[in-house]
Design an enzyme around this catalytic site. Structure first.
Site, PDB file in Angstrom:
ATOM      1  N   HIS A  27       0.816  -1.231   0.000  1.00 56.43           N
ATOM      2  CA  HIS A  27       0.000   0.000   0.000  1.00 56.43           C
ATOM      3  C   HIS A  27       0.851   1.284   0.000  1.00 56.43           C
ATOM      4  O   HIS A  27       0.663   2.200   0.795  1.00 56.43           O
ATOM      5  CB  HIS A  27      -1.105  -0.002   1.070  1.00 56.43           C
ATOM      6  CG  HIS A  27      -0.708   0.002   2.524  1.00 56.43           C
ATOM      7  ND1 HIS A  27       0.343   0.715   3.028  1.00 56.43           N
ATOM      8  CD2 HIS A  27      -1.292  -0.607   3.589  1.00 56.43           C
ATOM      9  CE1 HIS A  27       0.386   0.544   4.333  1.00 56.43           C
ATOM     10  NE2 HIS A  27      -0.569  -0.257   4.698  1.00 56.43           N
ATOM     11  N   HIS A  81      -6.607  -8.434  14.187  1.00 53.68           N
ATOM     12  CA  HIS A  81      -6.553  -7.170  13.443  1.00 53.68           C
ATOM     13  C   HIS A  81      -7.221  -7.397  12.094  1.00 53.68           C
ATOM     14  O   HIS A  81      -7.015  -8.441  11.463  1.00 53.68           O
ATOM     15  CB  HIS A  81      -5.073  -6.798  13.267  1.00 53.68           C
ATOM     16  CG  HIS A  81      -4.799  -5.562  12.484  1.00 53.68           C
ATOM     17  ND1 HIS A  81      -5.655  -4.494  12.408  1.00 53.68           N
ATOM     18  CD2 HIS A  81      -3.712  -5.216  11.730  1.00 53.68           C
ATOM     19  CE1 HIS A  81      -5.113  -3.556  11.645  1.00 53.68           C
ATOM     20  NE2 HIS A  81      -3.947  -3.970  11.216  1.00 53.68           N
ATOM     21  N   GLU A  83      -7.075  -5.464   9.202  1.00 51.36           N
ATOM     22  CA  GLU A  83      -6.541  -4.919   7.952  1.00 51.36           C
ATOM     23  C   GLU A  83      -6.443  -6.064   6.926  1.00 51.36           C
ATOM     24  O   GLU A  83      -6.121  -7.202   7.284  1.00 51.36           O
ATOM     25  CB  GLU A  83      -5.181  -4.252   8.172  1.00 51.36           C
ATOM     26  CG  GLU A  83      -4.794  -3.430   6.954  1.00 51.36           C
ATOM     27  CD  GLU A  83      -3.624  -2.471   7.179  1.00 51.36           C
ATOM     28  OE1 GLU A  83      -3.026  -2.473   8.270  1.00 51.36           O
ATOM     29  OE2 GLU A  83      -3.308  -1.726   6.230  1.00 51.36           O
ATOM     30  N   ASP A  85      -4.458  -7.329   4.919  1.00 48.76           N
ATOM     31  CA  ASP A  85      -3.324  -8.260   4.824  1.00 48.76           C
ATOM     32  C   ASP A  85      -3.468  -9.408   5.825  1.00 48.76           C
ATOM     33  O   ASP A  85      -2.774 -10.416   5.722  1.00 48.76           O
ATOM     34  CB  ASP A  85      -1.974  -7.541   4.993  1.00 48.76           C
ATOM     35  CG  ASP A  85      -1.891  -6.657   6.207  1.00 48.76           C
ATOM     36  OD1 ASP A  85      -2.918  -6.080   6.598  1.00 48.76           O
ATOM     37  OD2 ASP A  85      -0.794  -6.537   6.788  1.00 48.76           O
ATOM     38  N   HIS A 147      -2.083  -1.571  15.237  1.00 52.53           N
ATOM     39  CA  HIS A 147      -1.933  -0.573  14.214  1.00 52.53           C
ATOM     40  C   HIS A 147      -3.228   0.168  13.862  1.00 52.53           C
ATOM     41  O   HIS A 147      -3.207   1.322  13.427  1.00 52.53           O
ATOM     42  CB  HIS A 147      -1.367  -1.298  12.971  1.00 52.53           C
ATOM     43  CG  HIS A 147      -1.335  -0.541  11.716  1.00 52.53           C
ATOM     44  ND1 HIS A 147      -1.676  -1.045  10.500  1.00 52.53           N
ATOM     45  CD2 HIS A 147      -0.979   0.750  11.467  1.00 52.53           C
ATOM     46  CE1 HIS A 147      -1.533  -0.151   9.562  1.00 52.53           C
ATOM     47  NE2 HIS A 147      -1.111   0.946  10.099  1.00 52.53           N
ATOM     48  N   ASP A 166       0.277  -6.685  14.437  1.00 52.56           N
ATOM     49  CA  ASP A 166       1.274  -5.927  13.669  1.00 52.56           C
ATOM     50  C   ASP A 166       2.500  -5.543  14.516  1.00 52.56           C
ATOM     51  O   ASP A 166       3.591  -5.337  13.967  1.00 52.56           O
ATOM     52  CB  ASP A 166       0.654  -4.627  13.128  1.00 52.56           C
ATOM     53  CG  ASP A 166      -0.029  -4.821  11.789  1.00 52.56           C
ATOM     54  OD1 ASP A 166       0.237  -5.825  11.117  1.00 52.56           O
ATOM     55  OD2 ASP A 166      -0.826  -3.944  11.423  1.00 52.56           O
ATOM     56  N   TYR A 193       9.917  -0.674   9.499  1.00 52.59           N
ATOM     57  CA  TYR A 193       8.503  -1.053   9.654  1.00 52.59           C
ATOM     58  C   TYR A 193       7.824  -0.131  10.673  1.00 52.59           C
ATOM     59  O   TYR A 193       6.747   0.412  10.437  1.00 52.59           O
ATOM     60  CB  TYR A 193       8.455  -2.507  10.122  1.00 52.59           C
ATOM     61  CG  TYR A 193       7.099  -3.083  10.412  1.00 52.59           C
ATOM     62  CD1 TYR A 193       6.390  -3.782   9.437  1.00 52.59           C
ATOM     63  CD2 TYR A 193       6.528  -2.975  11.676  1.00 52.59           C
ATOM     64  CE1 TYR A 193       5.157  -4.342   9.718  1.00 52.59           C
ATOM     65  CE2 TYR A 193       5.292  -3.518  11.965  1.00 52.59           C
ATOM     66  CZ  TYR A 193       4.611  -4.211  10.979  1.00 52.59           C
ATOM     67  OH  TYR A 193       3.390  -4.757  11.268  1.00 52.59           O
ATOM     68  N   HIS A 226       3.920 -10.282  10.919  1.00 54.19           N
ATOM     69  CA  HIS A 226       4.861 -10.116   9.808  1.00 54.19           C
ATOM     70  C   HIS A 226       6.274 -10.425  10.311  1.00 54.19           C
ATOM     71  O   HIS A 226       6.646  -9.990  11.406  1.00 54.19           O
ATOM     72  CB  HIS A 226       4.868  -8.674   9.282  1.00 54.19           C
ATOM     73  CG  HIS A 226       3.547  -8.179   8.775  1.00 54.19           C
ATOM     74  ND1 HIS A 226       2.988  -8.622   7.597  1.00 54.19           N
ATOM     75  CD2 HIS A 226       2.672  -7.270   9.282  1.00 54.19           C
ATOM     76  CE1 HIS A 226       1.833  -7.999   7.392  1.00 54.19           C
ATOM     77  NE2 HIS A 226       1.611  -7.176   8.407  1.00 54.19           N
TER      78      HIS A 226
HETATM   79 FE1  FEO Z   1      -2.159  -3.255   9.982  1.00 57.54          FE
HETATM   80 FE2  FEO Z   1      -0.311  -5.965   8.868  1.00 57.54          FE
HETATM   81  O1  FEO Z   1      -1.795  -4.784   8.972  1.00 57.54           O
END
Ligand code: FEO
Length: 400
Positions: A27, A81, A83, A85, A147, A166, A193, A226
């Protein structure tokens, strides 16, 4: 040899995530090393999936789960979360896991129901709530804005395992899953990050660390959504987070600039020479060919930031305009001081634009900005020297 596809993290606990080796733009965030979307699976009498993965990787996730158990057996899906992803394939997962109960925060429930076609009740969890799956306790702590407003972490207190969403992540594609497998712990990747994902929420990071302490969340293993899993270097990554959140990591001066016919570049060189010869470290970055994600990390690590732009068509140069737009949301203003410089031919505009941005966003100016017509003359070089002297003085004050 251990299976690298479905990695055992602890007894009956597996990493079942996916590695996106080819992504280079997340993004708008340049990710030269790729990204992993981590999901975790607790086996036993109550098979439980913690987070899912990005749309397009759902089949791979389900295939991995299938090697442990039939997805139809999955009893719980914990959504830390929403989002995309982490939730982009949730409809596919729910279809494959018809009996799975969904656990998520109140804000996540609203978001999931708006984003997706959710075919069942979502059980709302709040800080302090606890469930037991396969004989293992899982507690929830809300970490709003780390996040997104919906974010929570899930914690297994008896094993001190934290599913951190995140937080503590890094954007790297790798077949290593644990920090101890890496030659060097990926602190730099975690820093980039943090600068691009977590920086606007510094205040919440500090509050999250406080909340984790209050609720006795003292992990011995951190499983982010991640990058690699933290096991051996947990105190270090915690210390880095506090340092990034409070600005304690910031050192030296950063000169960010772009140039049309080298006048602004000459100004940047003069500033660089005048500051470094007074014993202060300076990093100089020409913006046009540098990813913003790299630039923002450099800002986070600097005490003073000087932005230089030529004037183009009575206003700011496009690459500098893009930078200001990018950092407006990330808000690196606090914890450092700022100024500007630049050149113009017909009428000014760029420097005024940068200073206006600083004022509107309450960035502290270290000294007046400097502007040069066509190319800097003696007087304008003198003003740059004064700016350099003010920067060095400020750096000395900030050390005290
Ligand atoms: Fe806030 Fe990895 O998404």
């Amino acid at each position: 040899m251990e299976n690298k596809q479905i990695v055992k993290v602890a007894k009956n606990l597996y990493w079942v995530g996916v590695v996106d080796w080819n992504i280079r733009d997340f993004h708008g965030f340049t990710v030269p090393k790729g990204v992993s979307y981590n999901a975790y699976f607790i086996d036993g009498e109550d098979p439980t999936l913690i987070d899912t993965v990005k749309d397009g990787f759902g089949e791979e996730l389900l295939k991995k789960i299938s090697t442990i158990t039939d997805p139809k057996n999955v009893k719980n899906l914990i959504v830390n979360h929403i989002e995309p992803d982490h939730s982009g394939c949730i409809e596919m997962v729910l279809k494959a896991c018809p009996d799975a109960k969904i656990y998520a925060s109140e804000v996540a429930k609203i978001g999931l129901e708006k984003y997706f076609d959710i075919d069942r009740e979502i059980i709302v969890v709040r800080t302090g709530d606890e469930i037991t799956v396969s004989g293992r306790r899982i507690q929830f702590v809300e970490i709003p804005m780390a996040h997104w407003p919906d974010s929570i972490v899930s914690y297994m207190p008896d094993e001190k395992i934290l599913f951190s969403s995140d937080a503590f992540g890094q954007f790297i594609a790798t077949s290593e899953r644990f920090d101890y497998e890496m030659d060097t712990p990926p602190y730099e990747d975690a820093s980039v990050y943090y600068a691009n994902i977590i920086l606007p929420f510094n205040h919440y990071v500090v509050k999250t660390v406080e909340a984790m302490t209050k609720f006795n969340v003292t992990p011995e293993m951190i499983l982010p959504d991640h990058g690699i899993i933290w096991t051996k270097h947990i105190p270090d990554i915690f210390n880095h987070y506090v340092s990034w959140a409070t600005g304690a990591c910031a050192k030296g001066v950063l000169i960010l600039y772009d140039t049309m016919w080298k006048s602004t570049e000459k100004m940047s060189e003069h500033l660089y020479n005048e500051i470094t010869k007074r014993g202060v470290d300076v990093k100089k970055i020409k913006l046009r060919n540098t990813p913003l994600s790299t630039v923002v990390n450099a800002i986070m690590h600097s005490k003073v930031v000087l932005i230089g732009s030529p004037t183009m068509n009575d206003t700011i140069f496009p690459s500098i305009g893009t930078l200001l737009s990018y950092i407006q949301g990330l808000n690196p203003g606090p914890n450092r001081v700022w100024s500007a410089f630049g050149s113009y031919g017909w009428g000014g505009g760029a420097v005024e634009h940068i200073v206006k941005f600083y004022k509107e966003n309450q960035y502290e100016l270290v000294a007046p900005a400097v502007e040069a017509k066509f190319k800097p003359n003696c007087e304008e070089y003198g003003e740059l020297t004064k700016l350099a002297e003010a920067v060095v003085k400020k750096i000395e004050e900030m050390k005290e």
